[in-house]
Design a protein around this motif. Structure first.
Motif, PDB file in Angstrom:
ATOM      1  N   LYS A  77       0.811  -1.214   0.000  1.00  0.00           N
ATOM      2  CA  LYS A  77       0.000   0.000   0.000  1.00  0.00           C
ATOM      3  C   LYS A  77       0.846   1.267   0.000  1.00  0.00           C
ATOM      4  CE  LYS A  77      -3.857  -2.150   2.513  1.00  0.00           C
ATOM      5  NZ  LYS A  77      -4.882  -1.897   1.499  1.00  0.00           N
ATOM      6  N   ALA A  78       2.027   1.207   0.600  1.00  0.00           N
ATOM      7  CA  ALA A  78       2.882   2.391   0.725  1.00  0.00           C
ATOM      8  C   ALA A  78       4.332   1.995   0.464  1.00  0.00           C
ATOM      9  CB  ALA A  78       2.727   3.020   2.102  1.00  0.00           C
ATOM     10  N   PRO A  79       4.681   1.693  -0.793  1.00  0.00           N
ATOM     11  CA  PRO A  79       6.019   1.170  -1.102  1.00  0.00           C
ATOM     12  C   PRO A  79       7.171   2.120  -0.801  1.00  0.00           C
ATOM     13  CG  PRO A  79       4.821   1.726  -3.116  1.00  0.00           C
ATOM     14  CD  PRO A  79       3.838   1.803  -1.997  1.00  0.00           C
ATOM     15  N   ASN A  80       6.890   3.421  -0.740  1.00  0.00           N
ATOM     16  CA  ASN A  80       7.972   4.382  -0.527  1.00  0.00           C
ATOM     17  C   ASN A  80       8.076   4.874   0.911  1.00  0.00           C
ATOM     18  OD1 ASN A  80       8.943   4.668  -3.336  1.00  0.00           O
ATOM     19  ND2 ASN A  80       6.861   5.397  -3.688  1.00  0.00           N
ATOM     20  N   THR A  81       7.185   4.388   1.785  1.00  0.00           N
ATOM     21  CA  THR A  81       7.256   4.747   3.201  1.00  0.00           C
ATOM     22  C   THR A  81       8.353   3.931   3.883  1.00  0.00           C
ATOM     23  OG1 THR A  81       4.915   5.366   3.324  1.00  0.00           O
ATOM     24  CG2 THR A  81       5.988   4.746   5.388  1.00  0.00           C
ATOM     25  N   SER A  82       9.142   4.601   4.722  1.00  0.00           N
ATOM     26  CA  SER A  82      10.213   3.909   5.446  1.00  0.00           C
ATOM     27  C   SER A  82       9.633   3.193   6.665  1.00  0.00           C
ATOM     28  CB  SER A  82      11.271   4.909   5.908  1.00  0.00           C
ATOM     29  OG  SER A  82      11.984   5.419   4.813  1.00  0.00           O
ATOM     30  N   VAL A  83       9.900   1.885   6.770  1.00  0.00           N
ATOM     31  CA  VAL A  83       9.388   1.077   7.878  1.00  0.00           C
ATOM     32  C   VAL A  83      10.558   0.628   8.748  1.00  0.00           C
ATOM     33  CG1 VAL A  83       8.048  -0.947   8.552  1.00  0.00           C
ATOM     34  CG2 VAL A  83       7.501   0.263   6.419  1.00  0.00           C
ATOM     35  N   VAL A  84      10.446   0.932  10.047  1.00  0.00           N
ATOM     36  CA  VAL A  84      11.458   0.520  11.024  1.00  0.00           C
ATOM     37  C   VAL A  84      10.844  -0.565  11.904  1.00  0.00           C
ATOM     38  CG1 VAL A  84      12.930   1.245  12.944  1.00  0.00           C
ATOM     39  CG2 VAL A  84      12.530   2.805  11.009  1.00  0.00           C
ATOM     40  N   MET A  85      11.470  -1.744  11.941  1.00  0.00           N
ATOM     41  CA  MET A  85      10.954  -2.878  12.704  1.00  0.00           C
ATOM     42  C   MET A  85      11.425  -2.794  14.163  1.00  0.00           C
ATOM     43  SD  MET A  85       9.440  -4.147  10.115  1.00  0.00           S
ATOM     44  CE  MET A  85       8.757  -5.650  10.825  1.00  0.00           C
ATOM     45  N   MET A  86      10.538  -3.254  15.089  1.00  0.00           N
ATOM     46  CA  MET A  86      10.870  -3.249  16.529  1.00  0.00           C
ATOM     47  C   MET A  86      10.592  -4.635  17.123  1.00  0.00           C
ATOM     48  SD  MET A  86       9.173   0.358  17.778  1.00  0.00           S
ATOM     49  CE  MET A  86       7.492  -0.277  17.538  1.00  0.00           C
ATOM     50  N   THR A  87      11.503  -5.122  17.978  1.00  0.00           N
ATOM     51  CA  THR A  87      11.278  -6.397  18.655  1.00  0.00           C
ATOM     52  C   THR A  87      12.111  -6.480  19.927  1.00  0.00           C
ATOM     53  OG1 THR A  87      11.343  -8.800  18.427  1.00  0.00           O
ATOM     54  CG2 THR A  87      13.108  -7.558  17.386  1.00  0.00           C
ATOM     55  N   ALA A  88      11.605  -7.248  20.857  1.00  0.00           N
ATOM     56  CA  ALA A  88      12.350  -7.488  22.105  1.00  0.00           C
ATOM     57  C   ALA A  88      13.229  -8.714  21.972  1.00  0.00           C
ATOM     58  CB  ALA A  88      11.367  -7.655  23.263  1.00  0.00           C
ATOM     59  N   TYR A  89      13.107  -9.421  20.865  1.00  0.00           N
ATOM     60  CA  TYR A  89      13.861 -10.657  20.659  1.00  0.00           C
ATOM     61  C   TYR A  89      14.786 -10.465  19.453  1.00  0.00           C
ATOM     62  CZ  TYR A  89      10.047 -12.272  23.598  1.00  0.00           C
ATOM     63  OH  TYR A  89       9.147 -12.399  24.622  1.00  0.00           O
ATOM     64  N   GLY A  90      15.991 -10.027  19.733  1.00  0.00           N
ATOM     65  CA  GLY A  90      16.930  -9.722  18.656  1.00  0.00           C
ATOM     66  C   GLY A  90      17.572 -10.950  18.069  1.00  0.00           C
ATOM     67  N   ALA A  91      17.659 -10.992  16.766  1.00  0.00           N
ATOM     68  CA  ALA A  91      18.329 -12.084  16.073  1.00  0.00           C
ATOM     69  C   ALA A  91      18.815 -11.546  14.728  1.00  0.00           C
ATOM     70  CB  ALA A  91      17.386 -13.259  15.857  1.00  0.00           C
ATOM     71  N   VAL A  92      20.053 -11.857  14.386  1.00  0.00           N
ATOM     72  CA  VAL A  92      20.632 -11.328  13.164  1.00  0.00           C
ATOM     73  C   VAL A  92      19.869 -11.788  11.929  1.00  0.00           C
ATOM     74  CG1 VAL A  92      22.683 -11.333  11.690  1.00  0.00           C
ATOM     75  CG2 VAL A  92      22.936 -11.143  14.153  1.00  0.00           C
ATOM     76  N   ASP A  93      19.494 -13.090  11.907  1.00  0.00           N
ATOM     77  CA  ASP A  93      18.797 -13.605  10.729  1.00  0.00           C
ATOM     78  C   ASP A  93      17.429 -12.956  10.558  1.00  0.00           C
ATOM     79  OD1 ASP A  93      17.846 -14.795  13.007  1.00  0.00           O
ATOM     80  OD2 ASP A  93      17.524 -16.767  12.076  1.00  0.00           O
ATOM     81  N   LEU A  94      16.784 -12.602  11.673  1.00  0.00           N
ATOM     82  CA  LEU A  94      15.485 -11.940  11.617  1.00  0.00           C
ATOM     83  C   LEU A  94      15.640 -10.521  11.063  1.00  0.00           C
ATOM     84  CD1 LEU A  94      12.481 -12.327  12.245  1.00  0.00           C
ATOM     85  CD2 LEU A  94      12.915 -11.397  14.531  1.00  0.00           C
ATOM     86  N   ALA A  95      16.683  -9.823  11.485  1.00  0.00           N
ATOM     87  CA  ALA A  95      16.951  -8.472  10.987  1.00  0.00           C
ATOM     88  C   ALA A  95      17.237  -8.507   9.489  1.00  0.00           C
ATOM     89  CB  ALA A  95      18.133  -7.868  11.732  1.00  0.00           C
ATOM     90  N   VAL A  96      18.040  -9.473   9.064  1.00  0.00           N
ATOM     91  CA  VAL A  96      18.365  -9.602   7.646  1.00  0.00           C
ATOM     92  C   VAL A  96      17.115  -9.869   6.826  1.00  0.00           C
ATOM     93  CG1 VAL A  96      19.566 -11.020   5.937  1.00  0.00           C
ATOM     94  CG2 VAL A  96      20.734 -10.358   8.052  1.00  0.00           C
ATOM     95  N   GLU A  97      16.232 -10.741   7.335  1.00  0.00           N
ATOM     96  CA  GLU A  97      14.989 -11.057   6.632  1.00  0.00           C
ATOM     97  C   GLU A  97      14.107  -9.825   6.491  1.00  0.00           C
ATOM     98  OE1 GLU A  97      12.341 -13.381   4.523  1.00  0.00           O
ATOM     99  OE2 GLU A  97      14.372 -13.864   5.199  1.00  0.00           O
ATOM    100  N   ALA A  98      14.038  -9.013   7.561  1.00  0.00           N
ATOM    101  CA  ALA A  98      13.224  -7.800   7.522  1.00  0.00           C
ATOM    102  C   ALA A  98      13.767  -6.807   6.497  1.00  0.00           C
ATOM    103  CB  ALA A  98      13.182  -7.153   8.907  1.00  0.00           C
ATOM    104  N   LEU A  99      15.081  -6.674   6.437  1.00  0.00           N
ATOM    105  CA  LEU A  99      15.692  -5.760   5.477  1.00  0.00           C
ATOM    106  C   LEU A  99      15.468  -6.232   4.041  1.00  0.00           C
ATOM    107  CD1 LEU A  99      19.053  -4.991   7.326  1.00  0.00           C
ATOM    108  CD2 LEU A  99      17.070  -3.490   7.104  1.00  0.00           C
ATOM    109  N   LYS A 100      15.515  -7.556   3.839  1.00  0.00           N
ATOM    110  CA  LYS A 100      15.242  -8.109   2.518  1.00  0.00           C
ATOM    111  C   LYS A 100      13.818  -7.806   2.069  1.00  0.00           C
ATOM    112  CE  LYS A 100      18.476 -12.016   2.435  1.00  0.00           C
ATOM    113  NZ  LYS A 100      18.569 -13.508   2.418  1.00  0.00           N
ATOM    114  N   GLU A 101      12.896  -7.771   3.025  1.00  0.00           N
ATOM    115  CA  GLU A 101      11.486  -7.512   2.711  1.00  0.00           C
ATOM    116  C   GLU A 101      11.199  -6.028   2.524  1.00  0.00           C
ATOM    117  OE1 GLU A 101       9.183  -9.586   2.035  1.00  0.00           O
ATOM    118  OE2 GLU A 101      10.030 -11.516   2.663  1.00  0.00           O
ATOM    119  N   GLY A 102      12.223  -5.187   2.727  1.00  0.00           N
ATOM    120  CA  GLY A 102      12.045  -3.758   2.456  1.00  0.00           C
ATOM    121  C   GLY A 102      12.071  -2.853   3.653  1.00  0.00           C
ATOM    122  N   ALA A 103      12.375  -3.381   4.854  1.00  0.00           N
ATOM    123  CA  ALA A 103      12.463  -2.533   6.048  1.00  0.00           C
ATOM    124  C   ALA A 103      13.653  -1.597   5.918  1.00  0.00           C
ATOM    125  CB  ALA A 103      12.595  -3.380   7.301  1.00  0.00           C
ATOM    126  N   ALA A 104      13.517  -0.395   6.500  1.00  0.00           N
ATOM    127  CA  ALA A 104      14.605   0.577   6.453  1.00  0.00           C
ATOM    128  C   ALA A 104      15.646   0.297   7.531  1.00  0.00           C
ATOM    129  CB  ALA A 104      14.060   1.992   6.619  1.00  0.00           C
TER     130      ALA A 104
END
Length: 454
Positions: A77-104
Motif C-alpha cells: 500500500k505504501a512502497p515508498n514509506t520507510s518502515v522501522v521494525m521493533m522487537t524485544a527478541y533480537g536475532a541477526v537472521d530476523l533483521a536480515v529477513e526484515a531488510l530483505k522484505e524492504g524494512a529501512a
C-alpha cells in the motif's frame, strides 16, 4: 520540529505512549495503532513518512513472522514509506529477513532514546531520497518526451517516399549504424527521428548535433565532455553529446564537414563505444544508436583524400538516400496543402486555398531547395495574402532560367536583379506591390535598384 508524519504500530500501549511522547517533540504528526489489523483499512497509509512496526503481536510468539507479514502488507500500500521494525527478541537472521522484505532499519526493545531517534531520522532521510528519486525520474521522463517531441511530420504518398519509409522502418528494428544522404531540405533529420521513433530506443532520448556548427577546438568537449579545469573556460564538469545520448539515439548531421583530425577522434569513439572526457583519463562506456547524415558525396571525398574510408565503413552499415522533391511530384500538392493549413491557422487565415493555376506553377517548379524551400514559400504566401485564394503571383519562385543558366556562375547581384525585374513585371511596375512581394520596404527596393543600375 521536522514536518513529517509518523505511525507507530504495537500491541503494547505502554510502548505506544512512550514513543508518542518521545517523537512528538521531533515530528509534526505522530499517530499510534494498537491492533495491526487496522493497517489494511488505514486511510492514506502512503501519506506517512515513517512507520515503526512491532514484529510480534500474539502472546508467547517471538518468531517475527507476524511483523514480516504486516511489513509486506504495508509495502503493497505504501512502497515508498520507510518502515522501522521493533522487537524485544533480537536475532541477526530476523533483521536480515526484515531488510530483505524492504524494512529501512531494525530497533531492539528496550531502546536507547538517542539511538532510536537517530534511526528514525535516518529512515526519514531515506524516505526523502526516494521521493527525490521519483521526482527526478518523472522530470527525466518529461524531458525525454519534450526532447523527442517532433512537431514536424513526414508528409507524402509518392512511390519514392514510401520506398524510403519502408526501408527506414525495417532498419529501425535493429541497432545498426545508418548513413542518411540527400540534398539540402529533403528531410534527413525527419528520417533520423523516424528511425528513433520506431526503434526499441523510442522511450529514450534523441540527441541531434550539427557537426558543421562545432569548431574544431571544441569538438572533443562538445561530443565527449570535459572535467573542471581541463581548459580555461572549464569551470565545471560537463558531459558531452555521446553521454547525453546514452541508451538513446545520437544523430550527427553534416558529418561531411569534419576535418580528418576530428574524423579520427570520432572513429575511435564509434569503434570502442567508449569516450574519454577532456582532461580525464577515465574511459566512459556509452550505449548509443548512431545515425549520421550529409549532403556530401562521401565516396568522392574518400577518393579525394578528404574523408576516412574506415570511418565511412563504420557509419555506413545501412545507407538511406532521401529522394529530392522533384522526384516526388505527387507530393508537392499534398505538402502545399499541409503547410497551407498549418500557416493558415498560425496567422489566423484558416480559409485559404490555392487555385488551379497556382497549383500548376508549383508542380512545374524544380524545387532546388526541396521541402524546406516549399515550406518557406507557402509561409510567405500566407503572410502576404490579401484574399482567400492564392494565385500564381502569390508564390515567389526562382526562375528556372536563372537557376539553370549554363553561361557560367550566376552572381547574387544578377539573381537579385532578376527577382526584382520579375516582381515589377508581375505588378505592372507598382513598386509598393513588388516590394511587398519581395518582403522588403519600398525604400529598400529603390535603394537596391539604384545600386544594381550603378
Amino acid at each position: 520540529m521536522t514536518d513529517a508524519k509518523v505511525l507507530v504500530v504495537d500491541d503494547n500501549k505502554s510502548v505506544l505512549s512512550a514513543l508518542e511522547i518521545l517523537l512528538q517533540f521531533e515530528y509534526k504528526s505522530v499517530e499510534t495503532v494498537f491492533n495491526p489489523n487496522q493497517i489494511s483499512s488505514f486511510p492514506n497509509l502512503d501519506s506517512f513518512d515513517i512507520i515503526l512496526l512491532d514484529m510480534n503481536f500474539s502472546a508467547g510468539v517471538n518468531t517475527g513472522n507476524e511483523g514480516l507479514f504486516w511489513l509486506r502488507e504495508i509495502k503493497k500500500k505504501a512502497p515508498n514509506t520507510s518502515v522501522v521494525m521493533m522487537t524485544a527478541y533480537g536475532a541477526v537472521d530476523l533483521a536480515v529477513e526484515a531488510l530483505k522484505e524492504g524494512a529501512a532499519d531494525f530497533i531492539l526493545k528496550p531502546w536507547n532514546n538517542d539511538k532510536l531517534l537517530a534511526t528514525v531520522k535516518s529512515a526519514y532521510e531515506l524516505r526523502k531520497s526516494r521521493q527525490e528519486i521519483r521526482s527526478l525520474q518523472k522530470k527525466e521522463s518529461g524531458l525525454k518526451q519534450v526532447i523527442n517531441e517532433d512537431k514536424n511530420y513526414i508528409i507524402g504518398n509518392s512511390k519514392a517516399l514510401n520506398s524510403i519509409l519502408n526501408l527506414t522502418r525495417k532498419v529501425a528494428k535493429t541497432d545498426v549504424n545508418v548513413l542518411i544522404t540527400g540534398e539540402n531540405g529533403t528531410g534527413k533529420e525527419l528520417i533520423a527521428r523516424e528511425l528513433h521513433r520506431t526503434s526499441k530506443r523510442k522511450d529514450e532520448v534523441f540527441i541531434g548535433v550539427d557537426m558543421g556548427s562545432i569548431s574544431e577546438n571544441l569538438f572533443e568537449s562538445e561530443l565527449f565532455g570535459h572535467v573542471k579545469g581541463s581548459f580555461t573556460d572549464a569551470k565545471n564538469d560537463r558531459i558531452g553529446k555521446f553521454e547525453a545520448a546514452n541508451k538513446g539515439t545520437l544523430f550527427l548531421d553534416e558529418i561531411g564537414n569534419l576535418s580528418l583530425q576530428t574524423q579520427a577522434k570520432l572513429l575511435s569513439a564509434i569503434q570502442n563505444r567508449t569516450i574519454v572526457r577532456v582532461g580525464s583519463n577515465k574511459t566512459v562506456p556509452v550505449d548509443i544508436r548512431l545515425i549520421c547524415a550529409t549532403n556530401c558525396n562521401l565516396e568522392q571525398m574518400v577518393a579525394d583524400g578528404l574523408f576516412r574510408e574506415d570511418l565511412l565503413y563504420r557509419i555506413n552499415t545501412i545507407h538511406l538516400e532521401i529522394p529530392p522533391l522533384r522526384d516526388r511530384d505527387e507530393d508537392v500538392l499534398i505538402l502545399s496543402d499541409f503547410y497551407l493549413k498549418r500557416f493558415g491557422n498560425k496567422y489566423d487565415k484558416p480559409n485559404l486555398r490555392i487555385n488551379n493555376a497556382a497549383q500548376e506553377k508549383l508542380m512545374r517548379y524544380a524545387w532546388p531547395g526541396n521541402v524546406r524551400e516549399l515550406h518557406h514559400i507557402i509561409e510567405r504566401a500566407v503572410i502576404l495574402s490579401e484574399g482567400s485564394i492564392l494565385k500564381p503571383e502569390d508564390f515567389l519562385l526562382i526562375s528556372k532560367n536563372v537557376a539553370s543558366l549554363n553561361m557560367g556562375p550566376t552572381t547574387l547581384d544578377e539573381m537579385e536583379k532578376e527577382m526584382i525585374s520579375r516582381a515589377l513585371e508581375q505588378h505592372d511596375g507598382n513598386y509598393s506591390a513588388a516590394a511587398e512581394q519581395l518582403g522588403v520596404s519600398r525604400q529598400t527596393l529603390y535603394n537596391k535598384m539604384k545600386k544594381l543600375k550603378s
